[in-house]
Design an enzyme around this catalytic site. Structure first.
Site, PDB file in Angstrom:
ATOM      1  N   GLY A  14      -6.175 -11.133   1.322  1.00 51.12           N
ATOM      2  CA  GLY A  14      -4.935 -11.424   0.599  1.00 51.12           C
ATOM      3  C   GLY A  14      -4.431 -12.805   0.987  1.00 51.12           C
ATOM      4  O   GLY A  14      -3.221 -13.061   1.004  1.00 51.12           O
ATOM      5  N   ARG A  17      -2.093 -16.239  -1.247  1.00 47.34           N
ATOM      6  CA  ARG A  17      -0.668 -16.533  -1.449  1.00 47.34           C
ATOM      7  C   ARG A  17       0.189 -15.739  -0.454  1.00 47.34           C
ATOM      8  O   ARG A  17      -0.331 -14.972   0.347  1.00 47.34           O
ATOM      9  CB  ARG A  17      -0.226 -16.195  -2.882  1.00 47.34           C
ATOM     10  CG  ARG A  17      -0.430 -14.753  -3.300  1.00 47.34           C
ATOM     11  CD  ARG A  17      -0.155 -14.569  -4.775  1.00 47.34           C
ATOM     12  NE  ARG A  17      -1.035 -15.415  -5.558  1.00 47.34           N
ATOM     13  CZ  ARG A  17      -2.326 -15.152  -5.789  1.00 47.34           C
ATOM     14  NH1 ARG A  17      -2.883 -14.065  -5.306  1.00 47.34           N
ATOM     15  NH2 ARG A  17      -3.081 -15.976  -6.485  1.00 47.34           N
ATOM     16  N   ASP A  64     -12.423  -7.735  -3.598  1.00 48.47           N
ATOM     17  CA  ASP A  64     -11.525  -6.590  -3.717  1.00 48.47           C
ATOM     18  C   ASP A  64     -11.730  -5.763  -2.455  1.00 48.47           C
ATOM     19  O   ASP A  64     -12.789  -5.157  -2.276  1.00 48.47           O
ATOM     20  CB  ASP A  64     -11.870  -5.773  -4.968  1.00 48.47           C
ATOM     21  CG  ASP A  64     -10.984  -4.542  -5.098  1.00 48.47           C
ATOM     22  OD1 ASP A  64     -10.161  -4.286  -4.180  1.00 48.47           O
ATOM     23  OD2 ASP A  64     -11.128  -3.814  -6.097  1.00 48.47           O
ATOM     24  N   ASN A  91      -4.510  -8.332   5.746  1.00 50.83           N
ATOM     25  CA  ASN A  91      -3.178  -8.589   5.177  1.00 50.83           C
ATOM     26  C   ASN A  91      -3.055  -8.118   3.731  1.00 50.83           C
ATOM     27  O   ASN A  91      -1.951  -7.829   3.266  1.00 50.83           O
ATOM     28  CB  ASN A  91      -2.898 -10.090   5.278  1.00 50.83           C
ATOM     29  CG  ASN A  91      -1.769 -10.545   4.388  1.00 50.83           C
ATOM     30  OD1 ASN A  91      -0.595 -10.345   4.687  1.00 50.83           O
ATOM     31  ND2 ASN A  91      -2.106 -11.146   3.238  1.00 50.83           N
ATOM     32  N   SER A 143       4.115  -2.520   8.069  1.00 52.33           N
ATOM     33  CA  SER A 143       5.412  -2.744   7.409  1.00 52.33           C
ATOM     34  C   SER A 143       6.499  -1.971   8.131  1.00 52.33           C
ATOM     35  O   SER A 143       6.253  -0.870   8.655  1.00 52.33           O
ATOM     36  CB  SER A 143       5.349  -2.258   5.956  1.00 52.33           C
ATOM     37  OG  SER A 143       6.638  -2.314   5.380  1.00 52.33           O
ATOM     38  N   TYR A 156       3.357   4.059  -0.161  1.00 46.52           N
ATOM     39  CA  TYR A 156       3.233   2.787   0.561  1.00 46.52           C
ATOM     40  C   TYR A 156       3.508   2.994   2.057  1.00 46.52           C
ATOM     41  O   TYR A 156       2.724   2.543   2.909  1.00 46.52           O
ATOM     42  CB  TYR A 156       4.229   1.785  -0.031  1.00 46.52           C
ATOM     43  CG  TYR A 156       4.284   0.466   0.697  1.00 46.52           C
ATOM     44  CD1 TYR A 156       3.295  -0.499   0.514  1.00 46.52           C
ATOM     45  CD2 TYR A 156       5.331   0.171   1.574  1.00 46.52           C
ATOM     46  CE1 TYR A 156       3.343  -1.718   1.187  1.00 46.52           C
ATOM     47  CE2 TYR A 156       5.391  -1.040   2.244  1.00 46.52           C
ATOM     48  CZ  TYR A 156       4.398  -1.978   2.045  1.00 46.52           C
ATOM     49  OH  TYR A 156       4.443  -3.187   2.713  1.00 46.52           O
ATOM     50  N   ALA A 158       3.295   5.694   3.755  1.00 45.36           N
ATOM     51  CA  ALA A 158       2.223   6.494   4.366  1.00 45.36           C
ATOM     52  C   ALA A 158       1.003   5.618   4.638  1.00 45.36           C
ATOM     53  O   ALA A 158       0.363   5.723   5.690  1.00 45.36           O
ATOM     54  CB  ALA A 158       1.855   7.657   3.453  1.00 45.36           C
ATOM     55  N   LYS A 160       0.951   2.426   5.273  1.00 42.14           N
ATOM     56  CA  LYS A 160       1.234   1.506   6.379  1.00 42.14           C
ATOM     57  C   LYS A 160       1.361   2.258   7.705  1.00 42.14           C
ATOM     58  O   LYS A 160       1.039   1.717   8.770  1.00 42.14           O
ATOM     59  CB  LYS A 160       2.492   0.694   6.086  1.00 42.14           C
ATOM     60  CG  LYS A 160       2.329  -0.259   4.881  1.00 42.14           C
ATOM     61  CD  LYS A 160       1.287  -1.332   5.146  1.00 42.14           C
ATOM     62  CE  LYS A 160       1.279  -2.408   4.077  1.00 42.14           C
ATOM     63  NZ  LYS A 160       0.316  -3.484   4.376  1.00 42.14           N
TER      64      LYS A 160
HETATM   65  N1  LIG Z   1       6.828  -9.547   1.930  1.00 38.83           N
HETATM   66  C1  LIG Z   1       7.356  -8.618   2.693  1.00 38.83           C
HETATM   67  O1  LIG Z   1       8.556  -8.553   2.900  1.00 38.83           O
HETATM   68  C2  LIG Z   1       6.467  -7.592   3.368  1.00 38.83           C
HETATM   69  C3  LIG Z   1       7.087  -6.610   4.155  1.00 38.83           C
HETATM   70  C4  LIG Z   1       6.306  -5.683   4.787  1.00 38.83           C
HETATM   71  C5  LIG Z   1       4.938  -5.720   4.652  1.00 38.83           C
HETATM   72  N2  LIG Z   1       4.354  -6.665   3.875  1.00 38.83           N
HETATM   73  C6  LIG Z   1       2.894  -6.644   3.763  1.00 38.83           C
HETATM   74  O2  LIG Z   1       2.382  -7.939   3.968  1.00 38.83           O
HETATM   75  C7  LIG Z   1       1.182  -8.117   3.216  1.00 38.83           C
HETATM   76  C8  LIG Z   1       1.298  -9.357   2.328  1.00 38.83           C
HETATM   77  O3  LIG Z   1       2.421  -9.195   1.502  1.00 38.83           O
HETATM   78  P1  LIG Z   1       2.989 -10.333   0.545  1.00 38.83           P
HETATM   79  O4  LIG Z   1       4.451 -10.114   0.480  1.00 38.83           O
HETATM   80  O5  LIG Z   1       2.450 -11.645   0.944  1.00 38.83           O
HETATM   81  O6  LIG Z   1       2.358  -9.840  -0.840  1.00 38.83           O
HETATM   82  P2  LIG Z   1       1.900 -10.687  -2.126  1.00 38.83           P
HETATM   83  O7  LIG Z   1       1.860  -9.693  -3.228  1.00 38.83           O
HETATM   84  O8  LIG Z   1       2.738 -11.897  -2.268  1.00 38.83           O
HETATM   85  O9  LIG Z   1       0.415 -11.123  -1.745  1.00 38.83           O
HETATM   86  C9  LIG Z   1      -0.585 -10.143  -1.529  1.00 38.83           C
HETATM   87  C10 LIG Z   1      -1.940 -10.780  -1.698  1.00 38.83           C
HETATM   88  O10 LIG Z   1      -2.940  -9.741  -1.561  1.00 38.83           O
HETATM   89  C11 LIG Z   1      -3.870  -9.852  -2.633  1.00 38.83           C
HETATM   90  N3  LIG Z   1      -4.456  -8.533  -2.903  1.00 38.83           N
HETATM   91  C12 LIG Z   1      -3.838  -7.437  -3.401  1.00 38.83           C
HETATM   92  N4  LIG Z   1      -4.722  -6.443  -3.550  1.00 38.83           N
HETATM   93  C13 LIG Z   1      -5.928  -6.913  -3.143  1.00 38.83           C
HETATM   94  C14 LIG Z   1      -7.226  -6.366  -3.068  1.00 38.83           C
HETATM   95  N5  LIG Z   1      -7.495  -5.094  -3.487  1.00 38.83           N
HETATM   96  N6  LIG Z   1      -8.233  -7.117  -2.580  1.00 38.83           N
HETATM   97  C15 LIG Z   1      -8.003  -8.404  -2.186  1.00 38.83           C
HETATM   98  N7  LIG Z   1      -6.791  -8.989  -2.268  1.00 38.83           N
HETATM   99  C16 LIG Z   1      -5.759  -8.246  -2.715  1.00 38.83           C
HETATM  100  C17 LIG Z   1      -3.048 -10.367  -3.809  1.00 38.83           C
HETATM  101  O11 LIG Z   1      -3.872 -10.954  -4.807  1.00 38.83           O
HETATM  102  C18 LIG Z   1      -2.137 -11.376  -3.114  1.00 38.83           C
HETATM  103  O12 LIG Z   1      -2.739 -12.641  -3.013  1.00 38.83           O
HETATM  104  C19 LIG Z   1       0.982  -6.824   2.414  1.00 38.83           C
HETATM  105  O13 LIG Z   1       0.093  -5.969   3.112  1.00 38.83           O
HETATM  106  C20 LIG Z   1       2.385  -6.224   2.390  1.00 38.83           C
HETATM  107  O14 LIG Z   1       2.365  -4.822   2.247  1.00 38.83           O
HETATM  108  C21 LIG Z   1       5.092  -7.611   3.219  1.00 38.83           C
END
Ligand SMILES: NC(=O)c1ccc[n+]([C@@H]2O[C@H](COP(=O)([O-])OP(=O)(O)OC[C@H]3O[C@@H](n4cnc5c(N)ncnc54)[C@H](O)[C@@H]3O)[C@@H](O)[C@H]2O)c1
Length: 253
Positions: A14, A17, A64, A91, A143, A156, A158, A160
């Site tokens: 991931g 971005r 993926d 991530n 998370s 979600y 569950a 995490k």
């Molecule tokens: N932003 C927050 O406040 C927050 C809070 C708690 C946890 N998180 C966790 O942090 C991580 C990143 O979150 P974010 O906010 O940057 O999300 P985001 O949606 O901005 O980015 C997620 C990235 O993961 C990629 N992705 C999704 N599914 C995929 C797959 N099957 N295979 C490969 N790539 C995949 C997407 O294309 C994207 O680039 C996630 O695991 C999210 O659950 C984020």
């Protein structure tokens, strides 16, 4: 970063971005070569250029994480291009919202497949490099939703919670190989992921922050990246199995 030998190679899932891109930058700044894994590489080019400007080798693979064949193919490609992998940041994640009474089996399976099974597939595909090197760092992104519980996101939370348990069990199993396994639990970091659930927050984002985040602001991707880089650092070898909460005080253990 790796005294006496070549740079460590890091895979960030991931990574194209959001938090993942910031993690790529922080690991590169700390001296790692970086492979960006994402199922959507749109916009990854400028990130690769930034990593190169930091003097690091970088590559991007369309992966993926929920598809084990895709993961194994990418693992082989990274080994060929950059060398054996020493750092893995699990991530990639999705965070759809749905009330529990509307949750269908496909919703449940879809979230678990990416958030939990994806971490299993990626770790399984790369851990042998770390075992061979007798050194490794696995950092999973969990998370605060798993720590405190979040309504409308039971699947979600569950998934995490599974990531946190996965971290602890794997930390015990891999410690004799010189590999640490930790997780960072973010909350309320301003990314596309958060924007997608913003409307459902009571009082909007501003109201939510005022009521729930003692530090009084949303997180920045760099806040999470800093914690990941710390856990991935050479000097962090005595830290394993921990959940490092990076949440502005939203949830305190
Ligand atoms: N932003 C927050 O406040 C927050 C809070 C708690 C946890 N998180 C966790 O942090 C991580 C990143 O979150 P974010 O906010 O940057 O999300 P985001 O949606 O901005 O980015 C997620 C990235 O993961 C990629 N992705 C999704 N599914 C995929 C797959 N099957 N295979 C490969 N790539 C995949 C997407 O294309 C994207 O680039 C996630 O695991 C999210 O659950 C984020």
């Amino acid at each position: 970063m790796n005294p006496g030998s070549g740079a460590r190679v890091a895979v960030v899932t991931g990574g194209a971005r959001g938090l993942g891109a910031a993690i790529c930058r922080a690991l590169a700044a700390q001296g790692a070569d970086v492979a960006v894994w994402d199922r959507d590489l749109a916009g990854a080019e400028p990130l690769l250029a930034e990593l190169a400007e930091l003097g690091r080798r970088a590559s991007a693979q369309q992966v993926d994480v929920a598809d084990p064949r895709s993961v194994v193919a990418a693992a082989n490609e990274v080994r060929e291009r950059l060398g054996p992998v020493g750092i893995l940041v699990n991530n990639a994640g999705i965070s759809p919202q749905k009330p529990f009474l509307e949750l269908a089996e496909e919703d449940w399976d879809g979230v678990l497949a990416v958030n939990l099974k994806g971490a299993f597939f990626c770790t399984r595909a790369l851990v042998e490099d770390m075992i061979a090197a007798r050194w490794g760092r696995v950092v999973n992104i969990s998370s605060s939703s798993a720590q405190s519980g979040t309504p409308g996101m039971v699947h979600y939370a569950a998934s995490k919670g599974g990531v946190i348990a996965f971290t602890k069990a794997l930390a015990r199993e891999l410690a004799p190989h010189g590999i640490t396994v930790n997780n960072v639990a973010p909350s309320t970091v301003l990314t596309d992921g958060l924007r997608s659930v913003e409307a459902s927050l009571p009082g909007g984002l501003e109201g939510y922050v005022a009521q729930n985040i003692p530090v009084g602001r949303t997180g920045q991707p760099e806040d999470i990246a800093h914690a990941v880089a710390f856990l991935a650092h050479e000097a962090s070898g005595y830290i394993t199995g921990v959940t490092l909460s990076v949440n502005g005080g939203r949830y305190m253990l």
